[in-house]
Motif scaffolding. Sequence first.
Motif, PDB file in Angstrom:
ATOM      1  N   VAL A  59       0.823  -0.981  -0.590  1.00  0.00           N
ATOM      2  CA  VAL A  59      -0.486  -0.345  -0.397  1.00  0.00           C
ATOM      3  C   VAL A  59       0.648   1.272  -0.119  1.00  0.00           C
ATOM      4  CG1 VAL A  59      -1.632   1.559   1.185  1.00  0.00           C
ATOM      5  CG2 VAL A  59      -1.455  -1.327   1.085  1.00  0.00           C
ATOM      6  N   TRP A  60       0.283   2.356  -1.019  1.00  0.00           N
ATOM      7  CA  TRP A  60       1.197   3.473  -0.724  1.00  0.00           C
ATOM      8  C   TRP A  60       0.358   4.919  -0.832  1.00  0.00           C
ATOM      9  CZ3 TRP A  60       5.187   4.554  -4.962  1.00  0.00           C
ATOM     10  CH2 TRP A  60       5.636   5.108  -4.795  1.00  0.00           C
ATOM     11  N   LEU A  61       0.023   5.209  -0.029  1.00  0.00           N
ATOM     12  CA  LEU A  61      -0.475   6.276   1.038  1.00  0.00           C
ATOM     13  C   LEU A  61       0.195   7.516   0.366  1.00  0.00           C
ATOM     14  CD1 LEU A  61      -1.367   4.990   4.312  1.00  0.00           C
ATOM     15  CD2 LEU A  61      -2.988   5.007   2.117  1.00  0.00           C
ATOM     16  N   SER A  62      -0.606   8.331  -0.320  1.00  0.00           N
ATOM     17  CA  SER A  62      -0.189   9.937  -0.982  1.00  0.00           C
ATOM     18  C   SER A  62      -1.023  11.321  -0.523  1.00  0.00           C
ATOM     19  CB  SER A  62      -0.067   9.773  -1.514  1.00  0.00           C
ATOM     20  OG  SER A  62       0.622  10.752  -2.744  1.00  0.00           O
ATOM     21  N   LYS A  63      -0.380  12.345  -0.316  1.00  0.00           N
ATOM     22  CA  LYS A  63      -0.992  13.232   0.174  1.00  0.00           C
ATOM     23  C   LYS A  63      -2.056  13.718  -1.290  1.00  0.00           C
ATOM     24  CE  LYS A  63      -0.123  18.355   0.410  1.00  0.00           C
ATOM     25  NZ  LYS A  63       1.098  19.321  -0.173  1.00  0.00           N
ATOM     26  N   ASN A  64      -2.118  13.268  -2.516  1.00  0.00           N
ATOM     27  CA  ASN A  64      -3.511  13.370  -3.046  1.00  0.00           C
ATOM     28  C   ASN A  64      -2.951  12.356  -4.306  1.00  0.00           C
ATOM     29  OD1 ASN A  64      -2.103  14.326  -5.519  1.00  0.00           O
ATOM     30  ND2 ASN A  64      -1.663  16.278  -3.813  1.00  0.00           N
ATOM     31  N   LEU A  90      -4.798   2.553  -8.919  1.00  0.00           N
ATOM     32  CA  LEU A  90      -4.898   3.994  -7.529  1.00  0.00           C
ATOM     33  C   LEU A  90      -6.132   2.962  -7.775  1.00  0.00           C
ATOM     34  CD1 LEU A  90      -5.424   6.373  -6.696  1.00  0.00           C
ATOM     35  CD2 LEU A  90      -6.457   7.148  -9.091  1.00  0.00           C
ATOM     36  N   VAL A  91      -7.160   3.470  -6.363  1.00  0.00           N
ATOM     37  CA  VAL A  91      -8.489   3.141  -5.153  1.00  0.00           C
ATOM     38  C   VAL A  91      -9.084   4.112  -5.052  1.00  0.00           C
ATOM     39  CG1 VAL A  91      -8.936   1.587  -3.358  1.00  0.00           C
ATOM     40  CG2 VAL A  91      -7.602   1.020  -4.516  1.00  0.00           C
ATOM     41  N   ARG A  92      -9.912   4.664  -5.388  1.00  0.00           N
ATOM     42  CA  ARG A  92      -9.959   5.509  -4.886  1.00  0.00           C
ATOM     43  C   ARG A  92     -11.998   5.330  -4.347  1.00  0.00           C
ATOM     44  NH1 ARG A  92      -8.662  11.366  -7.287  1.00  0.00           N
ATOM     45  NH2 ARG A  92      -9.138  11.888  -5.548  1.00  0.00           N
ATOM     46  N   ASN A  93     -12.645   4.207  -4.858  1.00  0.00           N
ATOM     47  CA  ASN A  93     -14.206   4.095  -4.437  1.00  0.00           C
ATOM     48  C   ASN A  93     -13.695   2.798  -3.605  1.00  0.00           C
ATOM     49  OD1 ASN A  93     -13.679   0.680  -5.869  1.00  0.00           O
ATOM     50  ND2 ASN A  93     -13.940   2.467  -7.519  1.00  0.00           N
ATOM     51  N   GLN A  94     -15.379   2.661  -3.024  1.00  0.00           N
ATOM     52  CA  GLN A  94     -15.249   1.578  -2.159  1.00  0.00           C
ATOM     53  C   GLN A  94     -15.462  -0.215  -2.841  1.00  0.00           C
ATOM     54  OE1 GLN A  94     -17.448   2.527   1.461  1.00  0.00           O
ATOM     55  NE2 GLN A  94     -16.048   3.714   2.452  1.00  0.00           N
ATOM     56  N   ASN A  95     -14.801  -0.639  -3.979  1.00  0.00           N
ATOM     57  CA  ASN A  95     -15.272  -2.050  -4.297  1.00  0.00           C
ATOM     58  C   ASN A  95     -14.276  -2.979  -4.064  1.00  0.00           C
ATOM     59  OD1 ASN A  95     -17.721  -0.485  -6.610  1.00  0.00           O
ATOM     60  ND2 ASN A  95     -16.331   0.247  -7.653  1.00  0.00           N
ATOM     61  N   PRO A  96     -14.616  -3.527  -4.185  1.00  0.00           N
ATOM     62  CA  PRO A  96     -13.586  -5.016  -3.229  1.00  0.00           C
ATOM     63  C   PRO A  96     -12.926  -4.963  -4.524  1.00  0.00           C
ATOM     64  CG  PRO A  96     -16.027  -5.491  -3.511  1.00  0.00           C
ATOM     65  CD  PRO A  96     -16.036  -4.701  -4.671  1.00  0.00           C
ATOM     66  N   ILE A  97     -11.059  -4.678  -3.524  1.00  0.00           N
ATOM     67  CA  ILE A  97      -9.954  -4.524  -4.950  1.00  0.00           C
ATOM     68  C   ILE A  97      -9.660  -6.778  -4.902  1.00  0.00           C
ATOM     69  CG2 ILE A  97      -7.623  -4.381  -5.105  1.00  0.00           C
ATOM     70  CD1 ILE A  97      -8.567  -2.278  -2.187  1.00  0.00           C
ATOM     71  N   PRO A 100      -4.370  -9.873  -8.054  1.00  0.00           N
ATOM     72  CA  PRO A 100      -4.034 -10.884  -7.237  1.00  0.00           C
ATOM     73  C   PRO A 100      -1.968 -10.486  -6.995  1.00  0.00           C
ATOM     74  CG  PRO A 100      -4.122 -10.881  -9.383  1.00  0.00           C
ATOM     75  CD  PRO A 100      -5.409 -10.040  -9.545  1.00  0.00           C
ATOM     76  N   ARG A 101      -2.317  -9.184  -6.821  1.00  0.00           N
ATOM     77  CA  ARG A 101      -1.234  -8.534  -6.561  1.00  0.00           C
ATOM     78  C   ARG A 101      -0.899  -6.940  -7.421  1.00  0.00           C
ATOM     79  NH1 ARG A 101       3.527  -8.333 -10.257  1.00  0.00           N
ATOM     80  NH2 ARG A 101       5.445  -9.179  -9.145  1.00  0.00           N
ATOM     81  N   GLY A 102      -0.183  -6.255  -6.294  1.00  0.00           N
ATOM     82  CA  GLY A 102       0.355  -5.134  -6.755  1.00  0.00           C
ATOM     83  C   GLY A 102       0.317  -4.371  -5.311  1.00  0.00           C
ATOM     84  N   ILE A 103       0.706  -2.841  -6.282  1.00  0.00           N
ATOM     85  CA  ILE A 103       1.045  -1.969  -5.450  1.00  0.00           C
ATOM     86  C   ILE A 103      -0.610  -0.991  -5.784  1.00  0.00           C
ATOM     87  CG2 ILE A 103       2.033   0.503  -4.470  1.00  0.00           C
ATOM     88  CD1 ILE A 103       4.405  -0.244  -6.208  1.00  0.00           C
ATOM     89  N   LEU A 104      -0.973  -0.821  -4.147  1.00  0.00           N
ATOM     90  CA  LEU A 104      -2.657  -0.580  -4.279  1.00  0.00           C
ATOM     91  C   LEU A 104      -1.778   0.912  -3.428  1.00  0.00           C
ATOM     92  CD1 LEU A 104      -5.348  -1.019  -2.309  1.00  0.00           C
ATOM     93  CD2 LEU A 104      -5.326   0.791  -1.785  1.00  0.00           C
ATOM     94  N   PHE A 105      -2.276   2.303  -4.400  1.00  0.00           N
ATOM     95  CA  PHE A 105      -2.331   4.100  -4.540  1.00  0.00           C
ATOM     96  C   PHE A 105      -3.157   4.541  -3.621  1.00  0.00           C
ATOM     97  CE2 PHE A 105      -1.400   8.360  -5.623  1.00  0.00           C
ATOM     98  CZ  PHE A 105       0.243   8.278  -5.255  1.00  0.00           C
TER      99      PHE A 105
END
Length: 219
Positions: A59-64, A90-97, A100-105
């Motif tokens: 997970v990569w949390l960012s300013k914007n 990029l994730v900006r909604n609440q749909n299930p992710i 199978p792998r990767g970086i959630l920004f």
Amino acid sequence: LPQLEAIIYAGQAHSRLLPGAEGPVRQGVFVGDSTGVGKGRTIGGIIADNFAQGRTKAVWLSKNAKPQLVEQARRDWEQGGGGNPGDLFLVRNQNPITAPRGILFMPYTTLRGRKGQTDTGRVQQIVEWLGKDFDGVIAMDESHLGGNGMVIATGRGRTRPSDTALAMATLQDALPNARIVYVSATGATEVRNFSYAKRLGMWGPRTPFADMPTFVEEI
């Protein structure tokens, strides 16, 4: 690669466990390099190191989530050793992710959700994707944005913690085994602004300070 030293120190810190009130928690690391050193590439390198060891979610949390910032993060991931820019999404909604792998920004505005309350549903969305035993990387870029994490008494009453600080704390508590990376060139303007840095071992069991308020008062 000038960021290699920070990547090595992160690996060393993440190999240790700290005593916690409800059991051991994995030690985090703070990257406080000044502007221009390449902290984004450091984040990319830390995540790449973990991907190479089989921990292929992060997970990569960012300013914007401005397009240029997302593209910059993808470039930092690629140049930090990750290889494929498409791993970062990029994730900006609440749909299930479902990846199978990767970086959630995710920007902090999305993590904290509705103003005035911590969006625990958003944290749950992340936890469900990662798994409660997740031991990969959660990078908190510009982590000082979570600095207002204490109740403060003022001449006009008491101020509550910020929504961002509460969301960051909730996420950390939900994933005690995660490898937390705090990243900021301006970590704190006052001692109490370090409230987000729960995983550095500055207070708590086996330290001189019983809890965060004690740490602030004494320091």
